[in-house]
Design an enzyme around this catalytic site. Structure first.
Site, short mmCIF file in Angstrom:
data_model
loop_
_atom_site.label_atom_id
_atom_site.label_comp_id
_atom_site.label_asym_id
_atom_site.label_seq_id
_atom_site.Cartn_x
_atom_site.Cartn_y
_atom_site.Cartn_z
N LYS A 118 1.44 10.73 -1.36
CA LYS A 118 2.63 11.54 -1.63
C LYS A 118 3.52 11.64 -0.39
O LYS A 118 4.75 11.56 -0.49
CB LYS A 118 2.23 12.94 -2.10
CG LYS A 118 3.43 13.86 -2.39
CD LYS A 118 4.34 13.28 -3.48
CE LYS A 118 5.66 14.03 -3.61
NZ LYS A 118 5.53 15.42 -4.02
N LEU A 119 2.93 11.81 0.78
CA LEU A 119 3.74 11.88 1.98
C LEU A 119 4.43 10.55 2.26
O LEU A 119 5.60 10.52 2.67
CB LEU A 119 2.90 12.30 3.18
CG LEU A 119 2.47 13.77 3.20
CD1 LEU A 119 1.57 14.05 4.39
CD2 LEU A 119 3.69 14.70 3.24
#
Length: 289
Positions: free
Chosen positions: A172-173
């Protein structure tokens, strides 16, 4: 499992997720730091709780969608936090964009309370949350994920099990890092076109139809051109995500000047009063320069 679900955090994403759960027939309790954001959900059938603990009490699944590590820590483990009151074998789903370090610590806290833990950040923004077509990036135990699948199905259209806890936070990052860099560079390109006096629709058609095109470039670029800053993704949250991504890269031995430079664009926009607007609003600082 019972059909009681709690949703902690009712921002752009959490409110849409809660509405989808209500529509799917779950018995939903909601909590938000500012109660006014919960009122509309109360009118839609949710029980409005005064604390995270009150929302989580008796729920088989507790979903959090929060701003950052610090808020997540308070909501799950602070005074009146959710974990301490959750039933044994209940499922905690953390859907916020967080660091893997905190997610791993939260997992250990959950296990200590006899609670099953799933990390499940999402791709998609306001419209996808409202329509129930989010994609969940999931890390955790397969049995817990299967048990929570009815709730996931109500909130989203796809689920990708990436591996153990920490996997989804990393992906996600990286996802938001690439989105933030695209948005920052796009703002600079638009400002360049405007300063050179180009026909903006014609010039942007080259980007929208060519190699740089992506859903991010097309969506955010159109909002920049139209000066439409109704929030899909808030400026300070992207600044936070880029900071977390830069730290994750550094921890892996990959120092990133790119992440830091993109973060600076969002931090400057936030400082200039754009904090309640969509990330497309970062172009305004370049228009003024």
């Amino acid at each position: 499992m019972n059909r009681k679900v709690a949703v902690l955090g009712l921002g752009i994403m959490g409110s849409g997720m809660a509405r989808r759960l209500i529509a799917a027939g779950f018995e939903v309790a909601v909590w938000n730091r500012s109660r006014e954001k919960a009122e509309a959900l109360g009118a839609a059938g949710a029980r409005i709780a005064e604390t995270p603990a009150n929302a989580a009490s008796g729920a088989s699944i507790v979903v959090a969608m929060l701003a950052n590590d610090d808020v997540s820590r308070t909501v799950w483990t602070g005074d009146d936090g959710a974990l301490a009151v959750m039933d044994r074998d209940a499922i905690a789903i953390e859907s916020s964009t967080l660091t893997s370090d905190w997610v791993l610590e939260l997992t250990r806290d959950a296990v200590a309370h006899g609670v099953r833990f799933i990390e499940a950040p999402v791709t998609g923004s306001r419209d996808q949350a409202a329509q129930g077509i989010l994609r969940f990036l999931v890390g955790g135990d397969a049995d817990a994920i299967d048990a929570a699948r009815p709730a996931f199905d109500a909130m989203g259209s796809a689920l990708v099990h990436l591996g153990p806890v920490g996997s989804a936070a990393t992906v996600k990052l990286a996802n938001n890092y690439l989105c933030g860099v695209q948005a920052a560079s796009l703002a600079e390109a638009i400002a360049l076109f405007e300063r050179r006096g180009l026909d903006m629709e014609q010039a942007m058609s080259i980007l929208f139809d060519g190699a740089p095109a992506s859903p991010m470039v097309k969506g955010v670029g159109r909002r920049m051109l139209d000066r439409d800053y109704a929030p899909h993704f808030l400026v300070p949250l992207m600044a936070k995500d880029l900071g977390y991504a830069a730290q994750a890269l550094a921890d892996a031995g990959i120092p990133s000047a790119i992440a830091q430079a993109a973060r600076q664009r969002f931090a400057e926009a936030d400082a200039a009063g754009e904090g309640e607007r969509d990330i497309a609003a970062i172009v305004e600082q370049l228009r003024k320069a």
